[in-house]
Design a protein around this motif. Structure first.
Motif, PDB file in Angstrom:
ATOM      1  N   UNK A 251     -15.983  24.976  49.542  1.00  0.00           N
ATOM      2  CA  UNK A 251     -17.204  24.730  50.552  1.00  0.00           C
ATOM      3  C   UNK A 251     -16.956  23.617  51.313  1.00  0.00           C
ATOM      4  N   UNK A 252     -17.759  23.647  52.613  1.00  0.00           N
ATOM      5  CA  UNK A 252     -17.538  22.697  53.418  1.00  0.00           C
ATOM      6  C   UNK A 252     -18.038  21.581  53.096  1.00  0.00           C
ATOM      7  N   UNK A 253     -17.471  20.318  53.310  1.00  0.00           N
ATOM      8  CA  UNK A 253     -17.921  19.113  53.049  1.00  0.00           C
ATOM      9  C   UNK A 253     -17.193  18.378  51.848  1.00  0.00           C
ATOM     10  N   UNK A 254     -16.375  19.218  51.168  1.00  0.00           N
ATOM     11  CA  UNK A 254     -15.735  18.873  49.993  1.00  0.00           C
ATOM     12  C   UNK A 254     -14.303  18.065  50.628  1.00  0.00           C
ATOM     13  N   UNK A 255     -13.748  17.477  49.720  1.00  0.00           N
ATOM     14  CA  UNK A 255     -12.568  16.571  49.756  1.00  0.00           C
ATOM     15  C   UNK A 255     -11.572  17.787  49.914  1.00  0.00           C
ATOM     16  N   UNK A 256     -10.417  17.431  50.808  1.00  0.00           N
ATOM     17  CA  UNK A 256      -9.086  18.184  50.759  1.00  0.00           C
ATOM     18  C   UNK A 256      -8.225  17.622  49.597  1.00  0.00           C
ATOM     19  N   UNK A 257      -8.311  16.188  49.347  1.00  0.00           N
ATOM     20  CA  UNK A 257      -7.708  15.536  48.381  1.00  0.00           C
ATOM     21  C   UNK A 257      -8.429  14.277  47.874  1.00  0.00           C
ATOM     22  N   UNK A 258      -8.188  13.582  46.569  1.00  0.00           N
ATOM     23  CA  UNK A 258      -9.042  12.913  46.099  1.00  0.00           C
ATOM     24  C   UNK A 258      -9.347  11.568  46.704  1.00  0.00           C
ATOM     25  N   UNK A 259      -8.202  11.186  47.776  1.00  0.00           N
ATOM     26  CA  UNK A 259      -8.075  10.160  48.783  1.00  0.00           C
ATOM     27  C   UNK A 259      -8.940  10.317  50.101  1.00  0.00           C
ATOM     28  N   UNK A 260      -9.223  11.661  50.191  1.00  0.00           N
ATOM     29  CA  UNK A 260      -9.794  11.785  51.536  1.00  0.00           C
ATOM     30  C   UNK A 260     -11.397  11.788  51.529  1.00  0.00           C
ATOM     31  N   UNK A 261     -11.982  11.908  52.626  1.00  0.00           N
ATOM     32  CA  UNK A 261     -13.583  12.083  52.855  1.00  0.00           C
ATOM     33  C   UNK A 261     -14.037  13.082  52.200  1.00  0.00           C
ATOM     34  N   UNK A 262     -15.306  13.176  51.748  1.00  0.00           N
ATOM     35  CA  UNK A 262     -16.160  14.365  51.305  1.00  0.00           C
ATOM     36  C   UNK A 262     -16.602  13.975  50.038  1.00  0.00           C
ATOM     37  N   UNK A 263     -17.425  15.096  49.571  1.00  0.00           N
ATOM     38  CA  UNK A 263     -18.356  15.008  48.229  1.00  0.00           C
ATOM     39  C   UNK A 263     -18.693  16.280  47.874  1.00  0.00           C
TER      40      UNK A 263
END
Length: 447
Positions: A210-222
Motif C-alpha cells: 500500500x502507498x505510504x509504506x516503507x520500502x525497507x526498515x531504514x527508509x521513510x514511511x509508516x
C-alpha cells in the motif's frame, strides 16, 4: 461530495502500490509464483528423473519426492504466525515474502553443494526439505497478500495468472535444469536456480503493498490505516473464527476435494518420469524436454484461458469437465500399451494432461479462495493448501508398493481412480451455501 484519498506520505510516493494498480498486482503475483515454480520443477520432476536415469529405485525416488513435498504439508503452522505478527510499516505480508525469498536463495546454494548427491541421499533429502520449506514459506505469505489486496471480482483471473506462471516456472526449471544436469553438473544446475530467484526478489523489494509504506526498515514511511485495520492481535479470536468456518459442511468438502485431487495429480506426475525412463527407455533429458514443453503449454494456456473460462462458464461446471477429461485420458494411456513405444502418443498425453491439470488447479483453488471467510482467509486458505499437499504426500507414498505388486497398466490407472473419487466428492459441494453460512458467521460475530 469528496472522495477519500488513499493514505500516502508525499515523500514515499513513486512506483504505484499493489493495492492501487491492477496490472502491477498481476505482475507481482506472476513473478512470485514463477519463483515458487523454479525449485519445484527440479525437486519434483527434474531430480526424480535424474535419479531414475542413474538407477535409483521407485521407492527411493518416491521417498525423495515425499520429503520434498512434506514442508508444503505443514505450512499451516506458520500461517497464523504471519497473520498475528508482522512489521506493518512495510506491509502485512511483504516482509514475510522477503524472508521467504532470501531463504530460497540460501537454501538452493546449500542444496547445490551437497557432496555426491546420488550416493548421499539422506543429505540430499535434508537439503531438498529446506528448499521446499522456504518455498512453502513464501507461498503462505504470497497467498496471504493475495487475499488481502486482490478484489473478489479479480480472483479468478488472478488465479489463472498465478497458477499459470508457476507452471511456466516449473517447466522452464525442468527443461533448463535437466540440460544443466546433463551437460555440466548438479551444482551448476541448482546454483542457476538461486541466481534467477535472486533476480526475481527485486520485485517484492521495490513494490509496496500500500502507498505510504516503507520500502525497507531504514527508509521513510509508516503503516497504512488499511493494514492496521486488517491486522489480527488476538490468538483466541483467530483460532475460534478459523474453527467455526472450517467446521462447516462445505469447508470439509472443499478440503476433501483438494486432498484427493491433488494426491491423484501428484501420483501421476511422480509416476511419469519413472514410467518413461525405466519402462520406455527414455533418458532423463528426453523426459524433461517433452514434459517441460507440455508443462509450458499448460501454463501459458492457464494464464490466457484459465480465469476467462471460469468467469464465462462457471467454476463448478468447468471443474467437472476437467476432472472427467483427466480420468478419460489417463484411462486411454493406461490401456493403450501397444502405443507406449510411440513417443508422439506419450507426448500428446503429456500436453493434454498438463492442460487439464492446470485448468483443474486454477478452478479448485479459485473455489477454495471463494469459500474463505475474509476475517481469517489467509490462515483458512493456507489450511486448504496444506491439506492439498498432505494429499500429494500421502498418494505419492503409494507408488512404491503399487508398482511392486501390479503392472504398469494398473499402476497408471490408479491415478484415474483417485481423480474419479475427487470428482464424486465434488458433486456434494455447494459453494453458494458455503457463502451464506459465512455471512451467518459474520452476523453472529457482530451480534
Amino acid at each position: 461530495m469528496q472522495i477519500a484519498q488513499p493514505f500516502a506520505d508525499p515523500k514515499t510516493r513513486g512506483i504505484p502500490s499493489l493495492s492501487e494498480n491492477t496490472w502491477l498486482r498481476y505482475f507481482n503475483f506472476i513473478a512470485l509464483y514463477f519463483a515458487q515454480g523454479l525449485p519445484e520443477g527440479m525437486l519434483t520432476f527434474g531430480i526424480p528423473a535424474w535419479m531414475a536415469m542413474n538407477g535409483k529405485s521407485p521407492g527411493e525416488i518416491a521417498s525423495f519426492v515425499i520429503v520434498a513435498v512434506l514442508p508444503w504439508s505443514i505450512k499451516f503452522i506458520v500461517a497464523p504466525l504471519m497473520d498475528r505478527y508482522t512489521y506493518l510499516p512495510m506491509g502485512r505480508k511483504r516482509p514475510w515474502i522477503l524472508v521467504g525469498q532470501a531463504g530460497l536463495i540460501l537454501s538452493c546454494i546449500h542444496l547445490a553443494y551437497v557432496p555426491d548427491p546420488l550416493n548421499n541421499l539422506n543429505h540430499l533429502m535434508i537439503a531438498a526439505f529446506i528448499v521446499a520449506f522456504f518455498g512453502s514459506f513464501q507461498d503462505v505469505a504470497t497467498d496471504g497478500m493475495a487475499v488481502d489486496i486482490i478484489p473478489a471480482e479479480q480472483q479468478a483471473t488472478a488465479n489463472g495468472y498465478m497458477w499459470g506462471s508457476k507452471i511456466c516456472g516449473i517447466s522452464i526449471s525442468l527443461a533448463v535444469g535437466s540440460w544443466l544436469l546433463s551437460e555440466f553438473s548438479f551444482t551448476v544446475a541448482i546454483l542457476m536456480l538461486a541466481i534467477v530467484i535472486g533476480i526475481i526478489m527485486l520485485v517484492p523489494i521495490f513494490l509496496r503493498e500500500r502507498q505510504g509504506e516503507k520500502i525497507a526498515p531504514w527508509t521513510k514511511g509508516k503503516a497504512s490505516p488499511e493494514s492496521k485495520k486488517l491486522q489480527l492481535s488476538n490468538w483466541r479470536m483467530i483460532f475460534r473464527s478459523l474453527y467455526s468456518v472450517c467446521s462447516l459442511r462445505n469447508s470439509i468438502l472443499v478440503a476433501s476435494v483438494l486432498f484427493i485431487s491433488q494426491g491423484g495429480f501428484k501420483y501421476m506426475s511422480t509416476m511419469l518420469p519413472i514410467f518413461t525412463v525405466t519402462e520406455l527407455g527414455w533418458t532423463n533429458l528426453d523426459y524433461s524436454r517433452y514434459f517441460s514443453t507440455a508443462k509450458l503449454v499448460g501454463g501459458i494456456a492457464g494464464m490466457v484461458l484459465g480465469g476467462f473460462l471460469m468467469v464465462k462458464y462457471g467454476k463448478m461446471r468447468m471443474l467437472n469437465v476437467y476432472f472427467v477429461g483427466t480420468i478419460f485420458f489417463i484411462a486411454i494411456l493406461s490401456f493403450s500399451k501397444a502405443y507406449w513405444g510411440d513417443r508422439s502418443f506419450i507426448y500428446a498425453f503429456m500436453i493434454i494432461y498438463n492442460l487439464l491439470y492446470t485448468f483443474a488447479c486454477i478452478g479448485i483453488f479459485a473455489i477454495a479462495m471463494q469459500c474463505c471467510w475474509k476475517k481469517v482467509s489467509a490462515s483458512q486458505f493456507t489450511l486448504y493448501m496444506t491439506i492439498a499437499n498432505l494429499g500429494q504426500m500421502s498418494f505419492a507414498g503409494l507408488i512404491g508398493p503399487v508398482k511392486a505388486n501390479y503392472s504398469w497398466t494398473v499402476s497408471l490407472f490408479v491415478s484415474a481412480i483417485i481423480i474419479a473419487l475427487a470428482w464424486l466428492v465434488l458433486q456434494f459441494l455447494k459453494v453458494d451455501k458455503q457463502m451464506q453460512a459465512v455471512v451467518e458467521l459474520e452476523k453472529r460475530e457482530l451480534s
